[in-house]
Design an enzyme around this catalytic site. Structure first.
Site, PDB file in Angstrom:
ATOM      1  N   ASP A 292       6.159  -4.817  13.622  1.00  0.00           N
ATOM      2  CA  ASP A 292       6.523  -6.095  14.414  1.00  0.00           C
ATOM      3  C   ASP A 292       6.547  -7.227  13.698  1.00  0.00           C
ATOM      4  O   ASP A 292       7.532  -8.161  14.124  1.00  0.00           O
ATOM      5  CB  ASP A 292       5.121  -6.209  15.305  1.00  0.00           C
TER       6      ASP A 292
ATOM      7  N   SER B 270      10.660  -8.686  22.061  1.00  0.00           N
ATOM      8  CA  SER B 270       9.658  -8.202  22.624  1.00  0.00           C
ATOM      9  C   SER B 270      10.104  -7.179  23.421  1.00  0.00           C
ATOM     10  O   SER B 270      10.994  -7.352  24.534  1.00  0.00           O
ATOM     11  CB  SER B 270       8.577  -9.090  23.197  1.00  0.00           C
TER      12      SER B 270
ATOM     13  N   ARG C 284      -0.897  -2.499  26.775  1.00  0.00           N
ATOM     14  CA  ARG C 284      -0.874  -2.291  25.509  1.00  0.00           C
ATOM     15  C   ARG C 284      -2.122  -1.612  24.809  1.00  0.00           C
ATOM     16  O   ARG C 284      -2.980  -1.385  25.548  1.00  0.00           O
ATOM     17  CB  ARG C 284      -0.786  -3.734  24.771  1.00  0.00           C
TER      18      ARG C 284
ATOM     19  N   CYS D 198      11.583  -4.296  23.196  1.00  0.00           N
ATOM     20  CA  CYS D 198      13.015  -3.887  22.833  1.00  0.00           C
ATOM     21  C   CYS D 198      13.102  -2.761  21.781  1.00  0.00           C
ATOM     22  O   CYS D 198      14.066  -2.429  21.467  1.00  0.00           O
ATOM     23  CB  CYS D 198      13.982  -5.110  22.587  1.00  0.00           C
ATOM     24  N   GLY D 199      11.964  -2.290  21.388  1.00  0.00           N
ATOM     25  CA  GLY D 199      12.021  -1.084  20.845  1.00  0.00           C
ATOM     26  C   GLY D 199      11.689  -0.853  19.086  1.00  0.00           C
ATOM     27  O   GLY D 199      11.961  -0.153  18.679  1.00  0.00           O
ATOM     28  N   LYS D 200      11.002  -1.998  18.701  1.00  0.00           N
ATOM     29  CA  LYS D 200      10.661  -2.207  17.505  1.00  0.00           C
ATOM     30  C   LYS D 200       9.468  -0.997  17.211  1.00  0.00           C
ATOM     31  O   LYS D 200       9.731  -0.217  16.255  1.00  0.00           O
ATOM     32  CB  LYS D 200       9.869  -3.443  16.789  1.00  0.00           C
TER      33      LYS D 200
ATOM     34  N   TYR E 263      -5.210 -12.956  26.122  1.00  0.00           N
ATOM     35  CA  TYR E 263      -4.326 -11.927  25.889  1.00  0.00           C
ATOM     36  C   TYR E 263      -3.501 -11.994  24.539  1.00  0.00           C
ATOM     37  O   TYR E 263      -2.858 -13.040  24.482  1.00  0.00           O
ATOM     38  CB  TYR E 263      -3.665 -11.709  27.039  1.00  0.00           C
TER      39      TYR E 263
ATOM     40  N   LYS F 166       1.250 -13.647  16.327  1.00  0.00           N
ATOM     41  CA  LYS F 166       2.644 -14.513  16.288  1.00  0.00           C
ATOM     42  C   LYS F 166       2.342 -16.039  15.912  1.00  0.00           C
ATOM     43  O   LYS F 166       3.331 -16.690  15.352  1.00  0.00           O
ATOM     44  CB  LYS F 166       2.790 -14.756  17.883  1.00  0.00           C
TER      45      LYS F 166
ATOM     46  N   HIS G  91      10.276 -11.228  12.767  1.00  0.00           N
ATOM     47  CA  HIS G  91       9.964 -10.525  13.955  1.00  0.00           C
ATOM     48  C   HIS G  91      10.594  -9.095  13.957  1.00  0.00           C
ATOM     49  O   HIS G  91      11.547  -8.737  14.468  1.00  0.00           O
ATOM     50  CB  HIS G  91      10.217 -11.135  15.255  1.00  0.00           C
TER      51      HIS G  91
ATOM     52  N   ARG H   1       2.272 -12.828  27.050  1.00  0.00           N
ATOM     53  CA  ARG H   1       2.266 -14.182  26.294  1.00  0.00           C
ATOM     54  C   ARG H   1       2.908 -15.319  27.299  1.00  0.00           C
ATOM     55  O   ARG H   1       3.791 -14.984  28.179  1.00  0.00           O
ATOM     56  CB  ARG H   1       3.239 -14.199  25.020  1.00  0.00           C
TER      57      ARG H   1
HETATM   58  P1  GTP Z   1       6.666  -5.802  21.246  1.00  0.00           P
HETATM   59  O1  GTP Z   1       5.510  -5.249  20.578  1.00  0.00           O
HETATM   60  O2  GTP Z   1       6.662  -6.618  22.415  1.00  0.00           O
HETATM   61  O3  GTP Z   1       7.431  -6.673  20.029  1.00  0.00           O
HETATM   62  O4  GTP Z   1       7.849  -4.774  21.499  1.00  0.00           O
HETATM   63  P2  GTP Z   1       8.761  -3.525  20.478  1.00  0.00           P
HETATM   64  O5  GTP Z   1       9.920  -4.320  20.346  1.00  0.00           O
HETATM   65  O6  GTP Z   1       7.784  -3.215  19.529  1.00  0.00           O
HETATM   66  O7  GTP Z   1       9.117  -2.667  21.783  1.00  0.00           O
HETATM   67  P3  GTP Z   1       8.712  -1.003  21.973  1.00  0.00           P
HETATM   68  O8  GTP Z   1       9.085  -0.206  20.917  1.00  0.00           O
HETATM   69  O9  GTP Z   1       7.287  -0.940  22.256  1.00  0.00           O
HETATM   70  O10 GTP Z   1       9.527  -0.478  23.448  1.00  0.00           O
HETATM   71  C1  GTP Z   1       9.088  -1.270  24.412  1.00  0.00           C
HETATM   72  C2  GTP Z   1       9.946  -0.638  25.400  1.00  0.00           C
HETATM   73  O11 GTP Z   1      11.414  -0.030  25.366  1.00  0.00           O
HETATM   74  C3  GTP Z   1       9.172   0.947  25.631  1.00  0.00           C
HETATM   75  O12 GTP Z   1       8.981   1.143  27.148  1.00  0.00           O
HETATM   76  C4  GTP Z   1      10.091   2.012  25.059  1.00  0.00           C
HETATM   77  O13 GTP Z   1       9.835   3.133  25.772  1.00  0.00           O
HETATM   78  C5  GTP Z   1      11.339   1.534  25.193  1.00  0.00           C
HETATM   79  N1  GTP Z   1      12.466   1.817  24.167  1.00  0.00           N
HETATM   80  C6  GTP Z   1      12.075   1.835  22.988  1.00  0.00           C
HETATM   81  N2  GTP Z   1      13.032   2.479  22.321  1.00  0.00           N
HETATM   82  C7  GTP Z   1      14.049   2.744  23.086  1.00  0.00           C
HETATM   83  C8  GTP Z   1      15.278   3.461  23.130  1.00  0.00           C
HETATM   84  O14 GTP Z   1      15.836   3.822  22.042  1.00  0.00           O
HETATM   85  N3  GTP Z   1      15.861   3.695  24.277  1.00  0.00           N
HETATM   86  C9  GTP Z   1      15.275   3.214  25.443  1.00  0.00           C
HETATM   87  N4  GTP Z   1      16.152   3.644  26.478  1.00  0.00           N
HETATM   88  N5  GTP Z   1      14.401   2.726  25.558  1.00  0.00           N
HETATM   89  C10 GTP Z   1      13.587   2.523  24.290  1.00  0.00           C
HETATM   90  C1  SPV Z   2       5.616  -9.455  21.565  1.00  0.00           C
HETATM   91  O1  SPV Z   2       5.341 -10.247  22.505  1.00  0.00           O
HETATM   92  O2  SPV Z   2       6.563  -9.447  20.728  1.00  0.00           O
HETATM   93  C2  SPV Z   2       4.313  -8.849  20.957  1.00  0.00           C
HETATM   94  C3  SPV Z   2       3.385  -8.924  21.771  1.00  0.00           C
HETATM   95  O3  SPV Z   2       4.653  -8.287  19.955  1.00  0.00           O
HETATM   96  S1  SPV Z   2       2.151 -10.186  21.410  1.00  0.00           S
HETATM   97  O4  SPV Z   2       1.245 -10.011  20.550  1.00  0.00           O
HETATM   98  O5  SPV Z   2       1.476 -10.612  22.493  1.00  0.00           O
HETATM   99  O6  SPV Z   2       3.140 -11.445  21.294  1.00  0.00           O
HETATM  100 MN    MN Z   3       6.370  -8.207  18.947  1.00  0.00          MN
END
Ligand code: GTP
Ligand code: SPV
Ligand code: MN
Length: 615
Positions: free
Chosen positions: A307, A282, A397, A284-286, A231, A240, A260, A92
């Site tokens: 998300d 983003s 992704r 951070c673990g959702k 992208y 978004k 979010h 983004r």
């Molecule tokens: P967006 O799709 O960008 O909104 O991201 P998201 O908030 O869904 O994050 P996602 O769950 O994909 O995690 C992002 C990164 O953080 C990945 O590399 C995960 O492996 C890592 N991660 C997720 N949960 C944890 C956790 O509980 N501990 C640690 N150390 N890393 C984590």
């Molecule tokens: C984020 O960045 O929070 C995402 C990926 O979920 S994107 O759809 O590219 O914004």
């Molecule tokens: Mn997101």
């Protein structure tokens, strides 16, 4: 595939597979809008997408032919493809994302702003002839269930078959959507072009136009204009752009919340069912929390959304949430059988991977999938992997239907929320978990959220920035007013609202490693939260809220030790004092849009910090 009543004709290869009964737009509002854009962008042909399998096949074969995607080994990864983007178009682009409200003040200090008339004039010159030599895909989509009064409909027009294919996974695209839009003429117009017309040149595998990229939102007229990037959130405009930035404005006006947030269904060993949302920035673990595999006996977890959550007060006063999306666009790196077996199973077939590495036997790989990279890798840019830098892009992704998730909850039309989690990446200071004392205190905790930046957006990674409610890049209006909107939810029946928790899975030890095991073990934190909701345990007051009493957080079997446990909850006095000052600076940005209640909350926080420093 549908014929469009416009001067532009047909897509030859589409005619073969089209269904007998053609559906068409007849509503003059829709037809005129399409005609205007076709006249401006001058595509060679245009097609309306529907849910027919032939539509998907046509998009896939177009993309394979162009080299945008390549099939993966069907024995290892059936129905799946790998896309490689232009290396300049990988995330983004927050610096190119604009909220073009009539008044600059309404966009607020956290958004880029341009006067809407000026922006449109500038972008119209970019759009002029932008689709020359290309196909315009017309995608009627809905965010939310077709027919629900809360659903938002949109029509995205795009010259990217990759975007079209992805939208078919991420949103609802079918004839019922088209009929609903055609009947009412109500839709969010969402214009997208990669900005790479084919006048006198050949196409490339990933057309884009990084110099002239803009993702513009017009909140008053509820329009989205995107140009130059193909992208993710820059281009899949239902996500978004519509479901957060435009929806947040609608939510403010209509008294609901567009957030979010993941939505998780959790069943306890006592068979009690809870629904929990979590707002984390983003990457951070959702997705990972949404796909949690509990490590503690008796707990079960199911995914509702990963998300975005739309939340409304129900007749019972509770907040009810839906996931308006139909797919996951998830971060690949870090996903493994160990950390997230549900995600691994979800992407085991029918998945489009973008910017992952490719293995010698035609599968995908990314950092964290296995400890060592396999031999013979091709990196995300299509070159033999030399071991230098990551083989997969850090923002690589997967795009996959939610129906591929083995733990998908059946609830689609709203779940009552018991708890909301706010979290981010903080190496220190923010404890593993705290409970907000009141709704207002919870809004305060949401408003001061900060997190280390990730590869999900352009720019440096690992820099701490304030990301209130994980909505910094996604709030379509003044963030100070957004805080006020959150506070206003408690004007009636505050008792029925969910409880709010601050969480942080990302505290680091002296060696830089994560103190908390995270992932499936996050159920331990959820278990404490449920105990709190049920009034089964007391907590201990801290400057950032209520933390678990000694012994109430289940850490059995973890190799934490007393030192590790303390590291999860320690709040260094100096750091707290600094945090107060940083929050003052953060709040100062909102001027007189900052709700008085939050200024009061900050003073109370300051006093608690001072009391702790003295004590
Ligand atoms: P967006 O799709 O960008 O909104 O991201 P998201 O908030 O869904 O994050 P996602 O769950 O994909 O995690 C992002 C990164 O953080 C990945 O590399 C995960 O492996 C890592 N991660 C997720 N949960 C944890 C956790 O509980 N501990 C640690 N150390 N890393 C984590
Ligand atoms: C984020 O960045 O929070 C995402 C990926 O979920 S994107 O759809 O590219 O914004
Ligand atoms: Mn997101």
């Amino acid at each position: 595939m549908h014929r469009l009543p416009c001067p532009c004709g047909w897509l030859g290869q589409v005619q073969r597979g089209r269904s007998e009964e053609l559906m068409e737009f007849t509503n003059p509002k829709v037809v005129n809008w399409l005609d205007d854009w076709i006249a401006l962008m001058q595509p060679e042909r245009s097609v309306v997408l529907n849910a027919d399998p032939e539509t998907k096949e046509m998009l896939v074969s177009t993309l394979v032919e162009l080299g945008t995607i390549e099939p993966l080994n069907p024995q290892l990864r059936p129905g799946s493809y790998l896309a490689r983007s232009d290396p300049r178009d990988v995330a983004r682009l927050e610096s190119r994302t604009l909220i073009c409200s009539e008044r600059e003040e309404d966009a607020g200090p956290t958004n880029n702003w341009r006067e809407p008339g000026e922006m449109k004039e500038m972008m119209r010159t970019l759009y002029a002839g932008a689709m020359r030599g290309r196909t315009m895909y017309i995608i009627p989509f809905s965010m939310g269930e077709v027919g629900s009064p809360f659903t938002l409909y949109g029509i995205e027009i795009t010259d990217s078959a990759y975007v079209a294919l992805s939208m078919m996974t991420m949103a609802t695209v079918d004839d019922r959507v088209l009929s609903a839009i055609d009947a009412a003429g109500a839709f969010v117009p969402a214009v997208h072009s990669v900005g790479y017309p084919l006048a006198g040149r050949d196409d490339v595998a990933w057309p884009c136009n990084p110099e002239d990229t803009y993702i513009a939102h017009f909140p008053e007229t509820r329009e989205i204009w995107s140009y130059g990037s193909g992208y993710g959130g820059n281009a899949l405009l239902g996500k978004k752009c519509l479901a957060l930035r435009i929806a947040s404005v609608a939510a403010r006006d209509e008294g609901w919340l567009a957030e979010h947030m993941l939505i998780l269904k959790l069943t306890s060993p006592r068979d009690e069912v809870y629904y929990v949302t979590g707002a984390f920035p983003s990457a951070c673990g959702k997705t990972n929390l949404a796909m949690l595999v509990p490590t503690r006996p008796g707990w079960r977890a199911e995914t509702v959304g990963d998300d975005i959550a739309w939340l409304r007060r129900g007749e019972d006063g509770r907040l009810w949430a839906i996931n308006p999306e139909m797919g996951f666009f998830g971060v690949a790196p870090g996903t493994s059988v160990k950390t997230n077996p549900v995600a691994m199973e979800t992407v085991s077939k029918n998945t489009i991977f973008t910017n992952c590495a490719r293995t010698a036997d035609g599968d995908v790989w990314w950092e964290g999938m296995t400890k060592e990279p396999p031999e013979g890798l091709i990196d995300w840019q299509g070159k033999p992997y030399t071991g230098e830098g990551p083989a997969a892009h850090p923002n690589a992704r997967f795009t996959v239907s939610i129906h591929e998730a083995p733990n998908l909850a059946s609830e689609r039309d709203g779940v009552p929320i018991s708890a909301m989690l706010f979290g981010g990446r903080r190496s220190s200071l923010v404890p593993l978990v705290t409970e907000a004392r009141t709704w207002e205190h919870g809004v305060f905790l949401g408003s001061i959220m900060a997190s280390e930046t990730t590869a999900a957006a352009e720019g440096a990674v690992g820099r701490v920035r304030r990301d209130p409610f994980a909505m910094l890049p996604f709030c379509g209006y003044h963030m100070g007013d957004y805080f006020g909107h959150w506070l206003s939810m408690a004007e009636t029946d505050a008792q029925a609202l969910p409880k709010i928790y601050l969480v942080n899975w990302f505290r680091r030890d002296a060696d830089g490693g994560f103190v908390w095991p995270g992932y499936g073990d996050n159920v331990r934190v959820l278990a404490w939260i449920i105990d709190r909701l049920e009034g089964r345990v007391d907590g201990v007051d801290s400057p950032l809220g209520t933390i678990p009493s000694e012994g109430d957080l289940d850490v059995e079997g973890l190799e934490l030790g007393p030192e590790g446990y303390d590291q999860l909850f320690a709040m260094n006095a100096e750091e707290l004092e600094m945090e107060v000052e940083l929050i003052r600076e953060h709040y100062a940005r909102f001027g007189d849009h900052l709700p008085k209640e939050l200024a009061i909350q900050l003073e109370e926080f300051d006093q608690a910090v001072q009391a702790q420093s003295k004590g």
